[in-house]
Scaffold this motif. Structure first.
Motif, PDB file in Angstrom:
ATOM      1  N   LEU A 119       1.143  -1.146   0.039  1.00  0.00           N
ATOM      2  CA  LEU A 119      -0.298   0.224  -0.208  1.00  0.00           C
ATOM      3  C   LEU A 119       0.933   1.384  -0.038  1.00  0.00           C
ATOM      4  CD1 LEU A 119      -2.513  -1.346   2.839  1.00  0.00           C
ATOM      5  CD2 LEU A 119      -3.165  -1.687  -0.146  1.00  0.00           C
ATOM      6  N   ALA A 120       1.984   1.469  -0.046  1.00  0.00           N
ATOM      7  CA  ALA A 120       2.952   2.031  -0.038  1.00  0.00           C
ATOM      8  C   ALA A 120       2.669   3.430  -0.866  1.00  0.00           C
ATOM      9  CB  ALA A 120       4.752   1.728   0.050  1.00  0.00           C
ATOM     10  N   GLY A 121       2.296   3.172  -2.631  1.00  0.00           N
ATOM     11  CA  GLY A 121       2.198   3.424  -2.966  1.00  0.00           C
ATOM     12  C   GLY A 121       1.029   5.030  -3.326  1.00  0.00           C
ATOM     13  N   GLY A 170     -10.520   2.316   2.566  1.00  0.00           N
ATOM     14  CA  GLY A 170     -10.992   1.885   1.174  1.00  0.00           C
ATOM     15  C   GLY A 170      -9.868   1.890   0.371  1.00  0.00           C
ATOM     16  N   VAL A 171     -10.419   1.899  -1.646  1.00  0.00           N
ATOM     17  CA  VAL A 171      -8.831   2.258  -1.676  1.00  0.00           C
ATOM     18  C   VAL A 171      -8.977   3.741  -3.068  1.00  0.00           C
ATOM     19  CG1 VAL A 171      -7.121   1.940  -3.402  1.00  0.00           C
ATOM     20  CG2 VAL A 171      -7.094   0.448  -1.565  1.00  0.00           C
ATOM     21  N   ASP A 215      -4.976   6.750  -3.858  1.00  0.00           N
ATOM     22  CA  ASP A 215      -4.643   6.199  -4.909  1.00  0.00           C
ATOM     23  C   ASP A 215      -4.560   7.365  -6.377  1.00  0.00           C
ATOM     24  OD1 ASP A 215      -2.770   4.239  -6.134  1.00  0.00           O
ATOM     25  OD2 ASP A 215      -5.038   2.945  -6.648  1.00  0.00           O
ATOM     26  N   ASN A 216      -3.830   8.382  -6.008  1.00  0.00           N
ATOM     27  CA  ASN A 216      -4.078   8.521  -7.086  1.00  0.00           C
ATOM     28  C   ASN A 216      -3.172   8.366  -8.541  1.00  0.00           C
ATOM     29  OD1 ASN A 216      -5.914  11.087  -6.456  1.00  0.00           O
ATOM     30  ND2 ASN A 216      -4.654  13.147  -6.196  1.00  0.00           N
ATOM     31  N   ASP A 217      -1.836   7.970  -8.115  1.00  0.00           N
ATOM     32  CA  ASP A 217      -1.442   7.394  -9.323  1.00  0.00           C
ATOM     33  C   ASP A 217      -1.363   5.765  -9.948  1.00  0.00           C
ATOM     34  OD1 ASP A 217       0.406   9.433  -9.263  1.00  0.00           O
ATOM     35  OD2 ASP A 217       1.571   9.079  -7.782  1.00  0.00           O
ATOM     36  N   TRP A 233      -4.290   0.370  -7.405  1.00  0.00           N
ATOM     37  CA  TRP A 233      -4.593  -0.339  -8.523  1.00  0.00           C
ATOM     38  C   TRP A 233      -3.826  -1.458  -9.033  1.00  0.00           C
ATOM     39  CZ3 TRP A 233      -9.952   1.046  -9.918  1.00  0.00           C
ATOM     40  CH2 TRP A 233     -10.627   0.642 -11.044  1.00  0.00           C
ATOM     41  N   ARG A 234      -3.350  -1.176  -9.843  1.00  0.00           N
ATOM     42  CA  ARG A 234      -1.709  -1.639  -9.966  1.00  0.00           C
ATOM     43  C   ARG A 234      -1.541  -3.523  -9.969  1.00  0.00           C
ATOM     44  NH1 ARG A 234      -0.120   3.040 -12.909  1.00  0.00           N
ATOM     45  NH2 ARG A 234       1.975   3.071 -11.112  1.00  0.00           N
TER      46      ARG A 234
END
Length: 348
Positions: A28-30, A85-86, A116-118, A122-123
């Protein structure tokens, strides 16, 4: 008992079929930020059952799933369930942390939210959908997933099975039934009400030229240029049109002069429109008509019976809610001031 009654039958708590291992909880570091908690660490979640909910706050499908996520959080957080919630934005305004903070407060989202703006998280999950739920056991393994709305009882059975695997003593042997939507804790319950699928014959429709379909104003969309559009005298089902001076960009249309209109011929119980003011603190007044008249009893939660409302934030607006017979109807919204941005129609 009838839906909405005070009595509830216990739902079956039969264990789901053996749950395979689909992968592991990704880093979750991203995340580009965190709301309602310090930044989250996947390793620190070991020993907890985790529900990861990919969502974005203007997505009607996410909003309709939200009451169920809220119920699971409230029901099982004291038994070892962690909900994350992501928030992965669909539109540019959903990247603004101030907008997300406001939505989280308005929607009653009290569990941790990773921004998770980047799209790094998700990826990492290989995700492709809003909403998407991933169910993770106490060893950090993904054991199940669900994409889209629905199958809420099965999702709860999975949560309970994973909690039992982790040694949690659940409060009873029978899974409590999900209360009717009218009884749910839903700050924006009108928007969160489940769709009337039997009458849903209009699709999500984007206004920006990158994904626009069924647009019928004469001359078509003029990407990136101010143009005076007109609304045809008649529209067929699921056709839409602009009236007035608009600039249509990739993901939205921006009104340059007051008096601009958007018309849509639709068939659904509910009609929503994602809208935003161009300038913060400068609301845009609008008037809604259905079949040429004020909506009256068909007014949605963001409109008066006379059809009046205003765009005062970047979000989804519920403009029509029919509780009677659902028919093909002609919707029109007129913006009395310039400076509105229109993104997408959704229906329910």
């Amino acid at each position: 008992p009838a839906a909405g009654g005070s009595m509830m039958m216990a739902a079956s708590d039969a264990a789901p079929p053996a749950l395979p291992v689909e992968g592991t909880l990704q880093s979750l570091a991203g995340a580009t930020g965190s709301l309602n908690s310090p930044p989250l660490d996947a390793q620190a979640l070991r020993g907890k059952v985790v529900l990861v909910d990919f969502w974005t706050y203007s997505c009607i499908n996410c909003l309709r799933a939200l009451p169920h996520v809220r119920q699971w959080y409230e029901r099982y957080r004291d038994h070892g369930l962690v909900v994350i919630g992501v928030h992965a934005p669909e539109f540019a305004f959903e990247r603004d942390v101030r907008n997300v903070q406001r939505a989280v407060q308005d929607l009653g989202v009290t569990w941790p939210v990773a921004l998770d703006n980047d799209f790094a998280i998700w990826r990492g999950f290989g995700n492709r959908y809003w909403p998407a739920h991933y169910f993770i056991d106490a060893q950090g393994r993904i054991r199940a997933h669900h994409f889209g709305e629905g199958d809420y009882e099965e999702s709860e059975r999975i949560i309970r099975a994973l909690l039992r695997e982790a040694g949690s003593a659940l409060p009873d042997d029978a899974m409590p039934a999900m209360p009717a939507m009218s009884a749910m804790s839903a700050p924006r319950g009108g928007v969160e009400r489940e769709a009337d699928m039997g009458n849903l014959r209009s699709p999500e429709t984007y206004i920006g030229h990158a994904r626009a379909e069924n647009f019928v104003s004469p001359g078509g969309l003029r990407a990136g240029k101010a143009f005076d559009y007109t609304v045809p005298a008649t529209l067929r089902l699921n056709q839409w049109a602009l009236g007035g001076r608009w600039v249509v960009g990739d993901e939205d249309a921006r009104l340059r002069q007051g008096g601009g209109r958007i018309a849509f011929r639709f068939h659904a119980r509910d009609l929503h429109l994602v809208l935003a003011p161009e300038a913060a603190g400068r609301p845009v007044r609008f008037k809604v008509r259905i079949d040429g008249h004020a909506p009256g009893a068909m007014a949605g939660g963001d409109v008066t019976a006379d059809g009046d409302g205003q765009v005062d934030g970047n979000r989804l607006y519920q403009l029509i809610r029919q509780d009677g017979a659902v028919e093909d109807r002609s919707f029109e919204i007129e913006f009395l001031d310039p400076g509105v941005r229109a993104y997408a129609f959704t229906f329910g």
